[in-house]
Design a protein around this motif. Structure first.
Motif, PDB file in Angstrom:
ATOM      1  N   TRP A 400      -6.681   8.390  -3.371  1.00 37.59           N
ATOM      2  CA  TRP A 400      -6.010   7.370  -4.190  1.00 37.59           C
ATOM      3  C   TRP A 400      -6.275   5.983  -3.597  1.00 37.59           C
ATOM      4  O   TRP A 400      -6.297   5.001  -4.305  1.00 37.59           O
ATOM      5  CB  TRP A 400      -4.504   7.670  -4.284  1.00 37.59           C
ATOM      6  N   LYS A 401      -6.471   5.886  -2.309  1.00 45.62           N
ATOM      7  CA  LYS A 401      -6.830   4.681  -1.546  1.00 45.62           C
ATOM      8  C   LYS A 401      -5.593   3.858  -1.153  1.00 45.62           C
ATOM      9  O   LYS A 401      -4.693   3.617  -1.960  1.00 45.62           O
ATOM     10  CB  LYS A 401      -7.825   3.777  -2.307  1.00 45.62           C
ATOM     11  N   SER A 402      -5.658   3.387   0.103  1.00 52.03           N
ATOM     12  CA  SER A 402      -4.479   2.713   0.652  1.00 52.03           C
ATOM     13  C   SER A 402      -4.104   1.452  -0.120  1.00 52.03           C
ATOM     14  O   SER A 402      -2.929   1.109  -0.216  1.00 52.03           O
ATOM     15  CB  SER A 402      -4.675   2.413   2.133  1.00 52.03           C
ATOM     16  N   LYS A 403      -5.089   0.758  -0.688  1.00 55.07           N
ATOM     17  CA  LYS A 403      -4.717  -0.494  -1.394  1.00 55.07           C
ATOM     18  C   LYS A 403      -3.761  -0.224  -2.559  1.00 55.07           C
ATOM     19  O   LYS A 403      -2.898  -1.045  -2.871  1.00 55.07           O
ATOM     20  CB  LYS A 403      -5.959  -1.258  -1.865  1.00 55.07           C
ATOM     21  N   ASN A 404      -3.887   0.931  -3.181  1.00 54.25           N
ATOM     22  CA  ASN A 404      -2.982   1.260  -4.289  1.00 54.25           C
ATOM     23  C   ASN A 404      -1.570   1.573  -3.803  1.00 54.25           C
ATOM     24  O   ASN A 404      -0.602   1.245  -4.471  1.00 54.25           O
ATOM     25  CB  ASN A 404      -3.525   2.447  -5.083  1.00 54.25           C
ATOM     26  N   VAL A 405      -1.495   2.222  -2.631  1.00 57.31           N
ATOM     27  CA  VAL A 405      -0.167   2.478  -2.063  1.00 57.31           C
ATOM     28  C   VAL A 405       0.466   1.144  -1.676  1.00 57.31           C
ATOM     29  O   VAL A 405       1.645   0.892  -1.954  1.00 57.31           O
ATOM     30  CB  VAL A 405      -0.255   3.396  -0.817  1.00 57.31           C
ATOM     31  N   ILE A 406      -0.342   0.269  -1.059  1.00 54.66           N
ATOM     32  CA  ILE A 406       0.167  -1.034  -0.632  1.00 54.66           C
ATOM     33  C   ILE A 406       0.712  -1.799  -1.835  1.00 54.66           C
ATOM     34  O   ILE A 406       1.816  -2.359  -1.795  1.00 54.66           O
ATOM     35  CB  ILE A 406      -0.948  -1.845   0.086  1.00 54.66           C
TER      36      ILE A 406
END
Ligand code: PHE
Length: 449
Positions: A400-406
């Motif tokens: 999903w990639k960390s930028k989306n969680v951020i």
């Protein structure tokens, strides 16, 4: 499958109390005090706190973000973020864990309900509380009765729904829990000789730390925060988009940690003051504490409060365990809430029979040196939860990639800002730390001991 009239928490506060209700449970009081006692007190507590902050907090935010973004319970959430991949199995693992955990959790919670009633009759000095406990769990019918009663109480709340059931009862029960806990801490600290317990609890002896201490501390962090099995994905899916994620998770962690630490202050001073052994193991709550209450002024009353506290804490956690499975049936299979709750509740009741009977009719069953209840606890706590956490962190960091969680964590912005640091934690620290501990734990249990 989106659900047009999906329920939502009425406010951030409702979410925080419900999630704290899930986190605060048998794990904070029964499990925390006996593992801390077994592992030598303060040094263990320190490692546990580090695990909570470095691993527990980022993972909790990740799970809430997945749920809030997708507005789905775990299986659907992974399907919607990574369609046509096997990642949904991570959600399925969570549903499986919910079945396993609740079926033994309800058995221990049933003991606690039974002891709440026993306490009304008072605890009498000089009785052999070990024998009394053994008699209770080796009986065939009484533990089944209390386990059934606990499941019925859980069902009454879950059939009423997210807002009218879970949120409403969390708002009533959690404040009660805090008041009772504070009363117990004051009682414990004002006993003569309480300070020996306080120093056991507060002065770390690093000579006591072994590999097992780390393993136990990480396992305890997962268990106590309800991580690695989709509870926070599910609860996050009911969090309105206008509410912030990063601070809310901070509150949940803060409350959970505070309850665990306070439970230590309620228990260890009393145990020391009355000359008992803090390393009482699994029986600390059910054998050592009744003996402690029997010796203490107003002990019957405080004993009643303690077991009431334990039962309340267990109940609000049980809501979340059942809700994970029920939400899956509602979201994915289009079931009606009442039908889903009753069916799942009944299956969990049946799955709880083997651990209940593991001390009576099935006491000959022994799996790798553990009785049935310990086996359920081991498989869920030491394998399923860390495995779920490991997969979730790999998923968030690389798929999903960390930028989306951020983005989800900061939306809307809170006081705790998620930045690039989170990427390092989720991509490297979490998979490595959880993976290492998981492998170490399995090797240690199956091959070295
Ligand atoms: N967190 C709960 C406790 O401390 C147990 C739990 C684990 C609840 C996993 C839900 C999911 O007792």
């Amino acid at each position: 499958m989106g659900n047009g009239n999906r329920e939502q928490w009425a406010s951030r506060f409702g979410f925080i109390l419900a999630a704290a209700g899930s986190a605060v449970g048998l794990g904070n009081i029964w499990r925390f005090s006996y593992v801390a006692g077994d592992q030598g007190g303060a040094a263990f507590v320190l490692i546990y706190l580090i695990a909570i902050i470095l691993i527990g907090y980022p993972l909790m935010v990740t799970e809430i973000a997945i749920g809030r973004k997708t507005q789905q319970s775990p299986i659907g959430a992974f399907k919607s973020l990574a369609p046509d991949t096997p990642w949904w199995l991570t959600g399925a693992l969570g549903v499986l864990a919910a079945f396993v955990i609740l079926s033994f959790y309800s058995v221990v919670a049933g003991w606690s309900l039974a002891y709440t009633f026993k306490a009304i009759g008072g605890f009498v000095p000089g009785l052999d509380y070990e024998t009394i406990f053994v008699e209770h769990i080796t009986d065939v019918f009484a533990p089944i009765f209390w386990h059934a009663l606990f499941m019925i109480l859980t069902l009454l709340v879950i059939t009423a729904g997210v807002v009218k059931g879970i949120q409403r009862w969390a708002k009533i029960l959690m404040p009660m829990l805090f008041v009772i806990l504070i009363a117990l801490v004051l009682r414990g600290l004002t006993l003569e000789g309480a300070s020996a317990g306080v120093s056991f609890y507060l002065s770390p002896d690093f000579g006591e730390i072994t590999g097992e201490t780390f393993l136990t501390a990480l396992g305890q962090a997962f268990f106590t925060l309800s991580l690695g099995m989709g509870v926070l994905i599910t609860y996050g899916s009911y969090l309105p988009k206008r509410e912030n994620v990063s601070d809310s998770a901070g509150w949940v962690i803060g409350m959970d940690t505070m309850v665990a630490l306070l439970a230590g202050f309620a228990i260890f001073p009393a145990v020391f003051s009355l000359g008992f052994d803090p390393a009482g193991g699994v029986g600390l709550a059910f054998i050592t504490l009744p003996a402690v209450f029997a010796e203490m002024p107003w002990g019957g009353f405080f004993g009643f409060l303690f077991f009431l506290l334990l039962s309340i804490a267990a109940l609000t956690s049980a809501f979340s365990l059942l809700e994970v499975v029920v939400a899956w049936l509602i979201d994915e299979k289009g079931w009606d809430r009442i039908k889903a709750s009753l069916l799942v509740g009944f299956i969990i009741f049946l799955l709880g029979l083997p651990p209940t009977l593991g001390y009576s009719l099935l006491s000959h069953v022994n799996i790798l040196g553990m009785d049935i209840l310990d086996t359920y606890d081991f498989i869920s706590g030491n394998i399923l939860l860390p495995l779920g956490g490991l997969l979730t962190s790999i998923f968030a960091g690389y798929v999903w990639k960390s930028k989306n969680v951020i983005a989800e964590a900061n939306n809307p912005k809170g006081k705790i800002i998620f930045g690039e640091w989170y990427g390092y934690i989720i991509q490297y620290l979490l998979p490595l730390a959880i993976g290492a501990v998981l492998i170490w734990g399995i090797v240690d249990t199956f091959f070295l001991s």
